[in-house]
Structures are given as C-alpha cells and as structure tokens.
Scaffold this active site. Structure first.
Site, PDB file in Angstrom:
ATOM      1  N   GLY A   1      -2.300  -5.841   2.661  1.00  0.00           N
ATOM      2  CA  GLY A   1      -2.513  -4.716   3.577  1.00  0.00           C
ATOM      3  C   GLY A   1      -3.354  -4.041   3.966  1.00  0.00           C
TER       4      GLY A   1
ATOM      5  CG  ASP B   1      -0.080  -2.322   4.308  1.00  0.00           C
ATOM      6  OD1 ASP B   1       1.038  -1.527   4.019  1.00  0.00           O
ATOM      7  OD2 ASP B   1       0.313  -3.356   4.727  1.00  0.00           O
TER       8      ASP B   1
ATOM      9  CG  ASP C   1       9.253  -0.164   7.464  1.00  0.00           C
ATOM     10  OD1 ASP C   1       9.641   0.372   8.686  1.00  0.00           O
ATOM     11  OD2 ASP C   1       9.731  -1.457   6.886  1.00  0.00           O
TER      12      ASP C   1
ATOM     13  CG  PHE D   1       6.014  -6.271  12.733  1.00  0.00           C
ATOM     14  CD1 PHE D   1       7.321  -5.950  11.849  1.00  0.00           C
ATOM     15  CD2 PHE D   1       4.923  -7.435  13.178  1.00  0.00           C
ATOM     16  CE1 PHE D   1       6.378  -6.683  10.215  1.00  0.00           C
ATOM     17  CE2 PHE D   1       4.824  -7.666  11.671  1.00  0.00           C
ATOM     18  CZ  PHE D   1       5.223  -7.875  10.304  1.00  0.00           C
ATOM     19  CB  VAL D   2       1.852  -2.786  13.905  1.00  0.00           C
ATOM     20  CG1 VAL D   2       1.968  -1.354  14.971  1.00  0.00           C
ATOM     21  CG2 VAL D   2       2.411  -2.020  12.111  1.00  0.00           C
TER      22      VAL D   2
ATOM     23  CG  ASP E   1       0.805 -10.149   7.019  1.00  0.00           C
ATOM     24  OD1 ASP E   1       1.338  -9.359   6.186  1.00  0.00           O
ATOM     25  OD2 ASP E   1       1.546 -10.997   6.735  1.00  0.00           O
TER      26      ASP E   1
ATOM     27  NE  ARG F   1      -3.473 -10.743   5.253  1.00  0.00           N
ATOM     28  CZ  ARG F   1      -2.624  -9.726   5.303  1.00  0.00           C
ATOM     29  NH1 ARG F   1      -2.625  -8.700   4.847  1.00  0.00           N
ATOM     30  NH2 ARG F   1      -1.352 -10.603   4.304  1.00  0.00           N
TER      31      ARG F   1
HETATM   32  P1  IMP Z   1       8.719  -0.890   3.027  1.00  0.00           P
HETATM   33  O1  IMP Z   1       8.972  -1.940   1.156  1.00  0.00           O
HETATM   34  O2  IMP Z   1      10.364  -1.290   3.388  1.00  0.00           O
HETATM   35  O3  IMP Z   1       8.369   0.689   2.725  1.00  0.00           O
HETATM   36  O4  IMP Z   1       7.755  -1.917   3.193  1.00  0.00           O
HETATM   37  C1  IMP Z   1       6.502  -2.008   3.089  1.00  0.00           C
HETATM   38  C2  IMP Z   1       5.640  -3.329   3.721  1.00  0.00           C
HETATM   39  O5  IMP Z   1       6.331  -3.912   4.632  1.00  0.00           O
HETATM   40  C3  IMP Z   1       4.437  -2.720   4.135  1.00  0.00           C
HETATM   41  O6  IMP Z   1       3.656  -2.889   2.380  1.00  0.00           O
HETATM   42  C4  IMP Z   1       4.254  -3.978   4.454  1.00  0.00           C
HETATM   43  O7  IMP Z   1       3.712  -4.489   4.214  1.00  0.00           O
HETATM   44  C5  IMP Z   1       5.288  -4.149   4.938  1.00  0.00           C
HETATM   45  N1  IMP Z   1       5.279  -3.471   6.557  1.00  0.00           N
HETATM   46  C6  IMP Z   1       6.365  -2.866   7.054  1.00  0.00           C
HETATM   47  N2  IMP Z   1       6.559  -1.822   8.146  1.00  0.00           N
HETATM   48  C7  IMP Z   1       4.771  -3.669   9.168  1.00  0.00           C
HETATM   49  C8  IMP Z   1       4.738  -3.464  10.043  1.00  0.00           C
HETATM   50  O8  IMP Z   1       4.830  -3.367  11.293  1.00  0.00           O
HETATM   51  N3  IMP Z   1       3.560  -4.963  10.736  1.00  0.00           N
HETATM   52  C9  IMP Z   1       3.338  -5.580   9.166  1.00  0.00           C
HETATM   53  N4  IMP Z   1       4.251  -5.526   8.297  1.00  0.00           N
HETATM   54  C10 IMP Z   1       4.456  -4.440   7.453  1.00  0.00           C
HETATM   55 MG    MG Z   2       2.588  -4.246   2.044  1.00  0.00          MG
END
Ligand code: IMP
Ligand code: MG
Length: 179
Positions: free
Chosen positions: A46, A102, A105, A154-155, A161, A167
C-alpha cells in the site's frame, strides 16, 4: 466480498496529497538533517506510491528498502495476527530508519513492524503514515508524522487497494457500495 458493486467518492484530491507530501518531506528532512545513514522502509504494497513521492522530496541521502507484512482476514478488516511475508534486504542496526505506511487503522500491523525493527537496534526509528483512522485504534501507536486523519471509511487510491484494485487512482476516495 469479491463482486459487490461500488463507486468511489473522492475524499482527498491529488493536489491536496501532493501539498501534504511536500510539507511532510520538509519536516522529515529537518528531523534527519546531517544523517548519512537513512533507510526509508516502505511497507508493501500500500505504501509504494506514497514512498515514491516522499523520497523524491527528501533533501537527504536515502536508501530505500521494503518489508511486506500481512494480516489474515477478509478484504475490509484487519485481523490481529501479523505475518512478515518479505523481510528487509539490508541491515538496520545503528542506522536511521523511517518506516512509511499507507494507513494506520487498528494499529496491529504498525506496532508489530515497529517492535520487530526496534529489536534490530536502529540508531533512530520514526514512522510516517499517510492516513490515520484514530477512531479505529485498538493498539496504542502513534506515527511521528501523519498525512491526514480520516473518519472510519474504507478508502482506496494512491497505492491503497480494495481486494487489489484501485491502487492506481491518483487521489484517495472512499468506497461506497451501490447494491
Ligand atoms: P491495522 O493493522 O488495522 O492498523 O491495518 C492497517 C492495514 O490495513 C493498512 O496497512 C492497510 O493495508 C489496511 N487498511 C486499513 N484500512 C484500510 C482502508 O480503508 N483501505 C484499504 N486498506 C486498509
Ligand atoms: Mg498495508
């Protein structure tokens, strides 16, 4: 959810991204001024567009390396389990490291990666994320630099992606299902 129909509503324009990347790169350049040991670590996949734009704005000698971490689960939510699918090619002990991601979350991915890289004893380790969804955080982790805080949507686009698609959009948009 492979084939649910959706449209993408623009959230952050290409122009706004580019202005923000330029501002971030000035702060990062000032922070690491004088270093000859900076490795910019992009988290695949990402961050590939963001890292490409960011490193071209840095007024520093940089090396670039990549790490791929993956969480299990469906396409729209993170699981708590993080695997390293592709490790760095180079050593980071004693070096300055800038991790570029990227989106943060829940925070599980970034906190896992930061813990792993810190165990290799870099001289300094900082984190730059393009997007932050603070309302979704489950793990206490904060990037040194954040591009934009966004709501819980969700972006896609600018490297990010939805099930490997979108992407290549030059802007960031939110996915809106139309069924
Ligand atoms: P985390 O471990 O929950 O913080 O997830 C982070 C990863 O989830 C990011 O590196 C993204 O790959 C994916 N992710 C989180 N939110 C989104 C979104 O809105 N769109 C696409 N990928 C996301
Ligand atoms: Mg990621």
């Amino acid at each position: 959810m492979p084939h649910r129909p959706y449209v993408i509503d623009q959230m952050i324009s290409a122009k706004a991204i580019s202005a923000r990347v330029e501002a971030l790169s000035h702060e990062i350049t000032a922070h690491f001024k004088g270093t000859n040991k900076l490795i910019v670590v992009g988290l695949l996949r990402g961050s590939f567009v963001f890292i490409a734009d960011l490193v071209r704005e840095l007024d520093l000698p940089v090396e670039v390396d990549f790490l791929e971490a993956s969480s299990y689960g469906d396409a729209m939510s993170s699981s708590r389990e993080v695997r390293i699918l592709k490790d760095l090619r180079g050593e980071i002990a004693g070096r300055d490291v800038l991790v570029v991601e990227d989106i943060v979350d829940t925070g599980f991915t970034l906190s896992h990666v930061v813990r792993l890289l810190k165990s290799r004893e870099p001289k300094r380790l900082e984190v730059c994320v393009l997007l932050d969804k603070p309302s979704r955080r489950e793990v206490d982790i904060k990037a040194t630099w954040t591009g934009f805080q966004i709501p819980d949507e969700f972006v896609v686009g600018y490297g990010i992606d939805f099930a490997q698609r979108n992407r290549n959009l030059p802007y960031i948009g939110k996915v809106r299902f139309t069924d």
